[in-house]
Design a protein around this motif. Structure first.
Motif, PDB file in Angstrom:
ATOM      1  N   ALA A  26      23.566 -14.756  23.038  1.00 13.13           N
ATOM      2  CA  ALA A  26      23.744 -16.204  22.979  1.00 13.13           C
ATOM      3  C   ALA A  26      22.453 -16.902  22.579  1.00 13.13           C
ATOM      4  CB  ALA A  26      24.215 -16.731  24.340  1.00 13.13           C
ATOM      5  N   THR A  27      22.521 -17.764  21.570  1.00 14.15           N
ATOM      6  CA  THR A  27      21.373 -18.544  21.133  1.00 14.15           C
ATOM      7  C   THR A  27      21.777 -20.005  20.975  1.00 14.15           C
ATOM      8  OG1 THR A  27      21.654 -18.504  18.721  1.00 14.15           O
ATOM      9  CG2 THR A  27      20.738 -16.515  19.748  1.00 14.15           C
ATOM     10  N   LEU A  28      20.789 -20.835  20.695  1.00  8.94           N
ATOM     11  CA  LEU A  28      21.062 -22.251  20.463  1.00  8.94           C
ATOM     12  C   LEU A  28      22.003 -22.474  19.293  1.00  8.94           C
ATOM     13  CD1 LEU A  28      17.530 -23.861  20.943  1.00  8.94           C
ATOM     14  CD2 LEU A  28      19.593 -24.480  22.202  1.00  8.94           C
ATOM     15  N   ASP A  29      22.010 -21.548  18.340  1.00  5.67           N
ATOM     16  CA  ASP A  29      22.807 -21.697  17.124  1.00  5.67           C
ATOM     17  C   ASP A  29      24.025 -20.797  17.097  1.00  5.67           C
ATOM     18  OD1 ASP A  29      20.923 -23.550  15.981  1.00  5.67           O
ATOM     19  OD2 ASP A  29      19.596 -21.858  15.606  1.00  5.67           O
ATOM     20  N   GLY A  30      24.431 -20.307  18.249  1.00  2.75           N
ATOM     21  CA  GLY A  30      25.584 -19.427  18.311  1.00  2.75           C
ATOM     22  C   GLY A  30      25.168 -17.983  18.506  1.00  2.75           C
ATOM     23  N   PRO A  31      26.142 -17.062  18.527  1.00  2.00           N
ATOM     24  CA  PRO A  31      25.840 -15.651  18.781  1.00  2.00           C
ATOM     25  C   PRO A  31      24.899 -15.073  17.723  1.00  2.00           C
ATOM     26  CG  PRO A  31      28.189 -16.071  19.011  1.00  2.00           C
ATOM     27  CD  PRO A  31      27.590 -17.306  18.408  1.00  2.00           C
ATOM     28  N   PRO A  75      19.612 -15.399  31.364  1.00  2.00           N
ATOM     29  CA  PRO A  75      19.293 -15.437  29.936  1.00  2.00           C
ATOM     30  C   PRO A  75      20.351 -16.049  29.023  1.00  2.00           C
ATOM     31  CG  PRO A  75      18.453 -13.410  30.864  1.00  2.00           C
ATOM     32  CD  PRO A  75      19.217 -14.092  31.965  1.00  2.00           C
ATOM     33  N   GLU A  76      21.625 -15.975  29.382  1.00  2.00           N
ATOM     34  CA  GLU A  76      22.641 -16.617  28.537  1.00  2.00           C
ATOM     35  C   GLU A  76      22.420 -18.120  28.409  1.00  2.00           C
ATOM     36  OE1 GLU A  76      24.772 -13.137  30.593  1.00  2.00           O
ATOM     37  OE2 GLU A  76      23.333 -14.683  31.146  1.00  2.00           O
ATOM     38  N   ALA A  77      21.736 -18.709  29.395  1.00  3.05           N
ATOM     39  CA  ALA A  77      21.524 -20.159  29.411  1.00  3.05           C
ATOM     40  C   ALA A  77      20.083 -20.537  29.076  1.00  3.05           C
ATOM     41  CB  ALA A  77      21.891 -20.716  30.793  1.00  3.05           C
ATOM     42  N   TRP A  78      19.335 -19.643  28.435  1.00  2.00           N
ATOM     43  CA  TRP A  78      17.922 -19.889  28.172  1.00  2.00           C
ATOM     44  C   TRP A  78      17.645 -20.600  26.856  1.00  2.00           C
ATOM     45  CZ3 TRP A  78      14.711 -14.920  29.718  1.00  2.00           C
ATOM     46  CH2 TRP A  78      14.689 -14.822  31.120  1.00  2.00           C
ATOM     47  N   ASP A  79      18.670 -20.985  26.110  1.00  2.00           N
ATOM     48  CA  ASP A  79      18.461 -21.648  24.812  1.00  2.00           C
ATOM     49  C   ASP A  79      17.581 -20.799  23.899  1.00  2.00           C
ATOM     50  OD1 ASP A  79      19.937 -23.806  25.736  1.00  2.00           O
ATOM     51  OD2 ASP A  79      18.182 -24.934  26.371  1.00  2.00           O
ATOM     52  N   LEU A  80      17.895 -19.518  23.823  1.00  2.00           N
ATOM     53  CA  LEU A  80      17.128 -18.618  22.967  1.00  2.00           C
ATOM     54  C   LEU A  80      17.255 -19.030  21.500  1.00  2.00           C
ATOM     55  CD1 LEU A  80      18.019 -15.180  24.629  1.00  2.00           C
ATOM     56  CD2 LEU A  80      16.023 -16.649  25.054  1.00  2.00           C
ATOM     57  N   SER A  81      16.192 -18.824  20.754  1.00  5.09           N
ATOM     58  CA  SER A  81      16.176 -19.231  19.337  1.00  5.09           C
ATOM     59  C   SER A  81      15.344 -18.245  18.518  1.00  5.09           C
ATOM     60  CB  SER A  81      15.619 -20.655  19.200  1.00  5.09           C
ATOM     61  OG  SER A  81      15.672 -21.088  17.849  1.00  5.09           O
ATOM     62  N   PRO A  82      15.867 -17.045  18.286  1.00  4.33           N
ATOM     63  CA  PRO A  82      15.087 -16.056  17.535  1.00  4.33           C
ATOM     64  C   PRO A  82      14.751 -16.500  16.115  1.00  4.33           C
ATOM     65  CG  PRO A  82      17.363 -15.325  17.873  1.00  4.33           C
ATOM     66  CD  PRO A  82      17.157 -16.517  18.742  1.00  4.33           C
ATOM     67  N   TRP A 196      12.420 -16.625  22.936  1.00  2.00           N
ATOM     68  CA  TRP A 196      12.285 -17.401  24.169  1.00  2.00           C
ATOM     69  C   TRP A 196      11.728 -18.798  23.869  1.00  2.00           C
ATOM     70  CZ3 TRP A 196       7.848 -18.795  27.292  1.00  2.00           C
ATOM     71  CH2 TRP A 196       8.149 -19.136  28.623  1.00  2.00           C
ATOM     72  N   THR A 197      12.324 -19.820  24.478  1.00  2.00           N
ATOM     73  CA  THR A 197      11.924 -21.209  24.204  1.00  2.00           C
ATOM     74  C   THR A 197      11.434 -21.924  25.456  1.00  2.00           C
ATOM     75  OG1 THR A 197      14.196 -22.022  24.521  1.00  2.00           O
ATOM     76  CG2 THR A 197      13.551 -21.399  22.272  1.00  2.00           C
ATOM     77  N   GLY A 198      10.988 -21.182  26.446  1.00  2.00           N
ATOM     78  CA  GLY A 198      10.565 -21.802  27.695  1.00  2.00           C
ATOM     79  C   GLY A 198       9.389 -22.736  27.559  1.00  2.00           C
ATOM     80  N   ALA A 199       8.577 -22.553  26.516  1.00  2.00           N
ATOM     81  CA  ALA A 199       7.405 -23.415  26.299  1.00  2.00           C
ATOM     82  C   ALA A 199       7.623 -24.381  25.146  1.00  2.00           C
ATOM     83  CB  ALA A 199       6.174 -22.554  26.022  1.00  2.00           C
ATOM     84  N   VAL A 200       8.885 -24.692  24.829  1.00  2.00           N
ATOM     85  CA  VAL A 200       9.178 -25.466  23.617  1.00  2.00           C
ATOM     86  C   VAL A 200       8.548 -26.851  23.632  1.00  2.00           C
ATOM     87  CG1 VAL A 200      11.366 -26.435  24.458  1.00  2.00           C
ATOM     88  CG2 VAL A 200      11.027 -26.030  21.989  1.00  2.00           C
ATOM     89  N   ASN A 201       8.334 -27.441  24.806  1.00  2.00           N
ATOM     90  CA  ASN A 201       7.687 -28.755  24.859  1.00  2.00           C
ATOM     91  C   ASN A 201       6.196 -28.681  24.550  1.00  2.00           C
ATOM     92  OD1 ASN A 201      10.072 -30.038  25.519  1.00  2.00           O
ATOM     93  ND2 ASN A 201       9.739 -29.909  27.720  1.00  2.00           N
ATOM     94  N   HIS A 202       5.676 -27.457  24.500  1.00  2.00           N
ATOM     95  CA  HIS A 202       4.270 -27.229  24.166  1.00  2.00           C
ATOM     96  C   HIS A 202       4.118 -26.565  22.806  1.00  2.00           C
ATOM     97  CE1 HIS A 202       0.037 -26.349  24.691  1.00  2.00           C
ATOM     98  NE2 HIS A 202       0.228 -25.043  24.723  1.00  2.00           N
ATOM     99  N   LEU A 227      10.007 -13.155  33.112  1.00  2.00           N
ATOM    100  CA  LEU A 227      10.359 -14.340  32.333  1.00  2.00           C
ATOM    101  C   LEU A 227      11.501 -15.063  33.027  1.00  2.00           C
ATOM    102  CD1 LEU A 227      10.409 -13.246  28.567  1.00  2.00           C
ATOM    103  CD2 LEU A 227       8.779 -14.796  29.671  1.00  2.00           C
ATOM    104  N   GLY A 228      11.392 -16.403  33.068  1.00  2.72           N
ATOM    105  CA  GLY A 228      12.479 -17.256  33.495  1.00  2.72           C
ATOM    106  C   GLY A 228      12.768 -18.273  32.413  1.00  2.72           C
ATOM    107  N   PHE A 229      13.564 -19.263  32.723  1.00  2.28           N
ATOM    108  CA  PHE A 229      13.919 -20.285  31.735  1.00  2.28           C
ATOM    109  C   PHE A 229      12.679 -20.940  31.145  1.00  2.28           C
ATOM    110  CE2 PHE A 229      14.903 -24.724  30.651  1.00  2.28           C
ATOM    111  CZ  PHE A 229      15.916 -24.529  29.722  1.00  2.28           C
ATOM    112  N   ASP A 230      11.698 -21.274  31.990  1.00  2.00           N
ATOM    113  CA  ASP A 230      10.465 -21.893  31.504  1.00  2.00           C
ATOM    114  C   ASP A 230       9.249 -21.371  32.268  1.00  2.00           C
ATOM    115  OD1 ASP A 230      10.944 -23.079  33.946  1.00  2.00           O
ATOM    116  OD2 ASP A 230      11.161 -25.123  33.161  1.00  2.00           O
ATOM    117  N   THR A 231       9.353 -20.139  32.758  1.00  2.00           N
ATOM    118  CA  THR A 231       8.271 -19.544  33.544  1.00  2.00           C
ATOM    119  C   THR A 231       7.927 -18.164  33.015  1.00  2.00           C
ATOM    120  OG1 THR A 231       9.866 -18.667  35.144  1.00  2.00           O
ATOM    121  CG2 THR A 231       8.845 -20.786  35.668  1.00  2.00           C
TER     122      THR A 231
END
Length: 288
Positions: A26-31, A75-82, A196-202, A227-231
């Protein structure tokens, strides 16, 4: 990123005997076109790490603990964006950190920066006055030196020790952890390998952070262990042993993750160096 074929679609064919778990695409743009990671259905056990590492490394997989955190975000809810991640080897870690320092430290750190040592502002002119003023964080001080101490143990053994501590008490301070496997050839590349996008605001391209993690692997025997959602938690096989070394590295930590200081009392880089860097065998990072 992995140079071996991804064995996750058929672990059994790769000779892996894994406990019940889930494949995440699962990613931000679909599977995604193939699984980005596998993680176990059950809570992590401190004894699982060595076995997973030995079995996975043979086929191009590395272990990491994943946590749902207090909000139960797995991880399914981590907004992954490879698609958003480049290759860590394409980035120079010092250039990355210097850019962050310029963007954040001078405006935000101010008087919290150390007044002496490696992080002092450079002198300019006959009077030796700092060119940016006494309330400024000053120019980027450069990469911290490799600690003078020798590593007490193999870095993967040190990582296993941190994993044991976390897995043994995860519910108390992480909200639970599970074992995961990621197609990556070195620990520092794990966040980029899954997008992983946990640091996306940075930072929008996590590979730039992974370039820094590679440098920490080389200088401090560091390994990404949680690794966590933003940790993120990194084990450290050869931490700084003097305040001078710790202050120098604290500047890198600030550039890498300003929220560690900006949002954590006493908001002081020297205090952070003493508390969170000096002789510490694990580093924790959190991005708002």
């Amino acid at each position: 990123m992995a140079t071996l074929p991804n064995p996750l679609p058929d672990p059994a064919a790769a000779g892996l005997d894994l406990p019940p778990g889930s494949l995440v695409d699962a990613t931000l743009d679909g599977p995604w076109h193939e699984p980005l990671l596998w993680y176990a259905d059950g809570a992590a056990d401190q004894g699982d790490w060595a076995g997973l590492r030995a079995a996975g490394r043979r086929v191009g997989l590395l272990p990491v603990l994943v946590t749902g955190g207090q909000r139960d975000q797995w991880p399914e809810a981590w907004d992954l964006s490879p698609d958003s991640a480049s290759y860590p080897g394409d980035h120079d870690p010092e250039e990355v950190l210097a850019g962050y320092w310029t963007d954040y430290a001078d405006d935000e750190l101010g008087d919290a920066a150390p007044a002496d040592g490696a992080n002092a502002a450079p002198a300019d002119g006959a009077n030796g006055e700092p060119e940016t003023g006494s309330g400024s964080a000053g120019a980027w001080p450069g990469l911290a030196p490799v600690p003078a101490r020798e590593a007490a143990e193999d870095p993967d053994t040190a990582a296993a020790g941190i994993v044991a501590v976390v897995a043994d008490d995860a519910d108390l301070w992480l909200g639970g952890t599970r074992m995961a496997l990621v197609p990556a050839r070195r620990s520092a590349d794990i966040p980029a390998a899954i997008g992983w996008t946990g640091a996306v605001n940075h930072e929008n391209d996590v590979a730039r952070l992974c370039a820094v993690l590679r440098s920490w692997e080389d200088r401090y025997d560091a390994r990404v262990v949680v690794l966590g959602f933003d940790t993120m938690i990194v084990s450290v096989g050869r931490p700084p042993a003097t305040m001078e070394e710790a202050r120098a590295l604290a500047a890198e930590h600030y550039a890498f993750c300003p929220d560690n200081i900006d949002q954590s009392p006493p908001y002081d880089l020297d205090a952070y160096a003493e508390k969170a860097v000096l002789d510490q065998d694990a580093w924790s990072f959190w991005w708002d």
